[in-house]
Design a protein around this motif. Structure first.
Motif, PDB file in Angstrom:
ATOM      1  N   ASP A 115       0.837  -1.204   0.000  1.00 17.83           N
ATOM      2  CA  ASP A 115       0.000   0.000   0.000  1.00 17.83           C
ATOM      3  C   ASP A 115       0.872   1.253   0.000  1.00 17.83           C
ATOM      4  OD1 ASP A 115      -2.380  -1.419   0.048  1.00 17.83           O
ATOM      5  OD2 ASP A 115      -2.666  -1.207   2.213  1.00 17.83           O
ATOM      6  N   GLN A 116       1.921   1.239   0.800  1.00 15.28           N
ATOM      7  CA  GLN A 116       2.802   2.396   0.875  1.00 15.28           C
ATOM      8  C   GLN A 116       3.511   2.639  -0.455  1.00 15.28           C
ATOM      9  OE1 GLN A 116       5.184   1.617   4.330  1.00 15.28           O
ATOM     10  NE2 GLN A 116       3.475   1.970   5.727  1.00 15.28           N
ATOM     11  N   TYR A 117       3.937   1.566  -1.108  1.00 14.47           N
ATOM     12  CA  TYR A 117       4.557   1.704  -2.430  1.00 14.47           C
ATOM     13  C   TYR A 117       3.555   2.284  -3.430  1.00 14.47           C
ATOM     14  CZ  TYR A 117       6.342   0.535  -7.018  1.00 14.47           C
ATOM     15  OH  TYR A 117       6.732   0.618  -8.332  1.00 14.47           O
ATOM     16  N   GLN A 118       2.349   1.736  -3.427  1.00 15.33           N
ATOM     17  CA  GLN A 118       1.323   2.220  -4.346  1.00 15.33           C
ATOM     18  C   GLN A 118       0.915   3.651  -3.999  1.00 15.33           C
ATOM     19  OE1 GLN A 118      -1.596  -0.934  -4.024  1.00 15.33           O
ATOM     20  NE2 GLN A 118      -0.739  -1.989  -5.790  1.00 15.33           N
ATOM     21  N   ALA A 119       0.951   3.997  -2.723  1.00 13.92           N
ATOM     22  CA  ALA A 119       0.649   5.370  -2.314  1.00 13.92           C
ATOM     23  C   ALA A 119       1.659   6.335  -2.916  1.00 13.92           C
ATOM     24  CB  ALA A 119       0.636   5.482  -0.794  1.00 13.92           C
ATOM     25  N   VAL A 120       2.926   5.946  -2.911  1.00 16.87           N
ATOM     26  CA  VAL A 120       3.970   6.793  -3.493  1.00 16.87           C
ATOM     27  C   VAL A 120       3.718   6.963  -4.993  1.00 16.87           C
ATOM     28  CG1 VAL A 120       6.433   6.924  -4.043  1.00 16.87           C
ATOM     29  CG2 VAL A 120       5.696   6.291  -1.736  1.00 16.87           C
ATOM     30  N   GLU A 121       3.378   5.875  -5.678  1.00 20.55           N
ATOM     31  CA  GLU A 121       3.087   5.957  -7.110  1.00 20.55           C
ATOM     32  C   GLU A 121       1.886   6.869  -7.379  1.00 20.55           C
ATOM     33  OE1 GLU A 121       4.803   4.548  -9.761  1.00 20.55           O
ATOM     34  OE2 GLU A 121       6.285   4.180  -8.201  1.00 20.55           O
ATOM     35  N   THR A 122       0.847   6.729  -6.579  1.00 25.53           N
ATOM     36  CA  THR A 122      -0.353   7.553  -6.740  1.00 25.53           C
ATOM     37  C   THR A 122      -0.045   9.006  -6.416  1.00 25.53           C
ATOM     38  OG1 THR A 122      -1.739   5.654  -6.190  1.00 25.53           O
ATOM     39  CG2 THR A 122      -2.766   7.818  -6.043  1.00 25.53           C
ATOM     40  N   LEU A 123       0.720   9.234  -5.362  1.00 30.56           N
ATOM     41  CA  LEU A 123       1.110  10.591  -4.997  1.00 30.56           C
ATOM     42  C   LEU A 123       1.933  11.233  -6.104  1.00 30.56           C
ATOM     43  CD1 LEU A 123       1.248  12.897  -2.970  1.00 30.56           C
ATOM     44  CD2 LEU A 123       3.172  11.750  -1.896  1.00 30.56           C
ATOM     45  N   THR A 124       2.816  10.472  -6.714  1.00 23.32           N
ATOM     46  CA  THR A 124       3.630  10.985  -7.812  1.00 23.32           C
ATOM     47  C   THR A 124       2.753  11.445  -8.975  1.00 23.32           C
ATOM     48  OG1 THR A 124       5.483   9.586  -7.174  1.00 23.32           O
ATOM     49  CG2 THR A 124       5.481  10.409  -9.443  1.00 23.32           C
ATOM     50  N   LYS A 125       1.775  10.646  -9.339  1.00 17.84           N
ATOM     51  CA  LYS A 125       0.872  11.044 -10.433  1.00 17.84           C
ATOM     52  C   LYS A 125       0.043  12.254 -10.028  1.00 17.84           C
ATOM     53  CE  LYS A 125      -2.647   9.522 -13.665  1.00 17.84           C
ATOM     54  NZ  LYS A 125      -3.441   8.412 -14.192  1.00 17.84           N
ATOM     55  N   THR A 126      -0.416  12.280  -8.786  1.00 16.96           N
ATOM     56  CA  THR A 126      -1.198  13.413  -8.285  1.00 16.96           C
ATOM     57  C   THR A 126      -0.373  14.691  -8.371  1.00 16.96           C
ATOM     58  OG1 THR A 126      -2.450  11.980  -6.798  1.00 16.96           O
ATOM     59  CG2 THR A 126      -2.426  14.317  -6.272  1.00 16.96           C
ATOM     60  N   ILE A 127       0.865  14.616  -7.931  1.00 17.31           N
ATOM     61  CA  ILE A 127       1.739  15.792  -7.964  1.00 17.31           C
ATOM     62  C   ILE A 127       1.981  16.245  -9.401  1.00 17.31           C
ATOM     63  CG2 ILE A 127       4.110  16.583  -7.530  1.00 17.31           C
ATOM     64  CD1 ILE A 127       3.970  14.918  -4.915  1.00 17.31           C
ATOM     65  N   ARG A 128       2.196  15.290 -10.308  1.00 16.30           N
ATOM     66  CA  ARG A 128       2.385  15.660 -11.726  1.00 16.30           C
ATOM     67  C   ARG A 128       1.167  16.408 -12.259  1.00 16.30           C
ATOM     68  NH1 ARG A 128       4.028  10.319 -12.786  1.00 16.30           N
ATOM     69  NH2 ARG A 128       2.196  10.090 -14.105  1.00 16.30           N
ATOM     70  N   LEU A 129      -0.034  15.925 -11.945  1.00 16.52           N
ATOM     71  CA  LEU A 129      -1.246  16.590 -12.416  1.00 16.52           C
ATOM     72  C   LEU A 129      -1.383  17.986 -11.801  1.00 16.52           C
ATOM     73  CD1 LEU A 129      -3.769  13.613 -12.425  1.00 16.52           C
ATOM     74  CD2 LEU A 129      -2.891  14.838 -14.427  1.00 16.52           C
ATOM     75  N   PHE A 130      -1.101  18.100 -10.515  1.00 14.96           N
ATOM     76  CA  PHE A 130      -1.161  19.406  -9.862  1.00 14.96           C
ATOM     77  C   PHE A 130      -0.107  20.352 -10.438  1.00 14.96           C
ATOM     78  CE2 PHE A 130      -3.946  17.579  -6.757  1.00 14.96           C
ATOM     79  CZ  PHE A 130      -4.603  18.643  -6.155  1.00 14.96           C
ATOM     80  N   ASP A 131       1.112  19.871 -10.615  1.00 20.34           N
ATOM     81  CA  ASP A 131       2.169  20.716 -11.167  1.00 20.34           C
ATOM     82  C   ASP A 131       1.812  21.216 -12.554  1.00 20.34           C
ATOM     83  OD1 ASP A 131       3.607  20.306  -8.844  1.00 20.34           O
ATOM     84  OD2 ASP A 131       5.094  18.976  -9.766  1.00 20.34           O
ATOM     85  N   SER A 132       1.289  20.329 -13.360  1.00 21.42           N
ATOM     86  CA  SER A 132       0.860  20.734 -14.692  1.00 21.42           C
ATOM     87  C   SER A 132      -0.287  21.738 -14.603  1.00 21.42           C
ATOM     88  CB  SER A 132       0.450  19.494 -15.495  1.00 21.42           C
ATOM     89  OG  SER A 132       0.123  19.849 -16.802  1.00 21.42           O
TER      90      SER A 132
END
Length: 149
Positions: A115-132
């Motif tokens: 879950d923690q690994y997948q959370a990091v992956e999901t957070l990374t995509k979330t941050i990319r969308l927010f940054d964009s």
């Protein structure tokens, strides 16, 4: 990652109003967002609900960036017309991201190492969308200011 993202965004979808209420309370008193202080709590809640619902739709797009650009351009236009300074519009968005993750943490969905690994992956995509999104908002504010000037 998809299973975790489904869980995270499922929680977000079921609890959109609760997350939005928490965000509204914070944005209405945060010293970095004074333009939001005079708004009603319901106005702020509606901003956040609109954002979270659109974010859910954008997140699962196979090609999210066209929808993301359209939504964040619209976000920028609305905040610009309301007279909210660019730095406050962006900080309010950052606070929305933070409230999404704070709520997820409170729900204890990060239990196992997977879950923690997948959370990091999901957070990374979330941050990319927010940054964009922040890039799009900044660009649109500049365009609107140039048109008005």
């Amino acid at each position: 990652m998809r299973v975790f993202a489904d869980r995270l965004l499922g929680i977000m979808e079921k609890n959109t109003r609760d997350i939005a209420v928490n965000w509204a309370k914070d944005v209405m008193k945060n010293p970095k967002t004074p333009s939001f202080h005079s708004m009603t709590q319901e106005q702020c809640i509606n901003y956040a609900i609109d954002f979270y619902k659109n974010f859910i739709n954008i997140y699962f797009e196979s090609r999210p960036y066209p929808k993301q650009e359209a939504y964040f351009s619209s976000y920028a236009e609305r905040r610009y017309r309301e007279g909210i300074p660019l730095h406050e519009a962006i900080y309010a968005l950052i606070m929305m991201r933070r409230h999404l993750w704070l709520y997820a943490e409170m729900q204890a969905i990060f239990m196992s190492p997977m879950d923690q690994y997948q959370a990091v992956e999901t957070l990374t995509k979330t941050i990319r969308l927010f940054d964009s999104g922040i890039y799009t908002i900044t660009k649109r504010y500049q365009e609107l200011a140039a048109q008005a000037g």
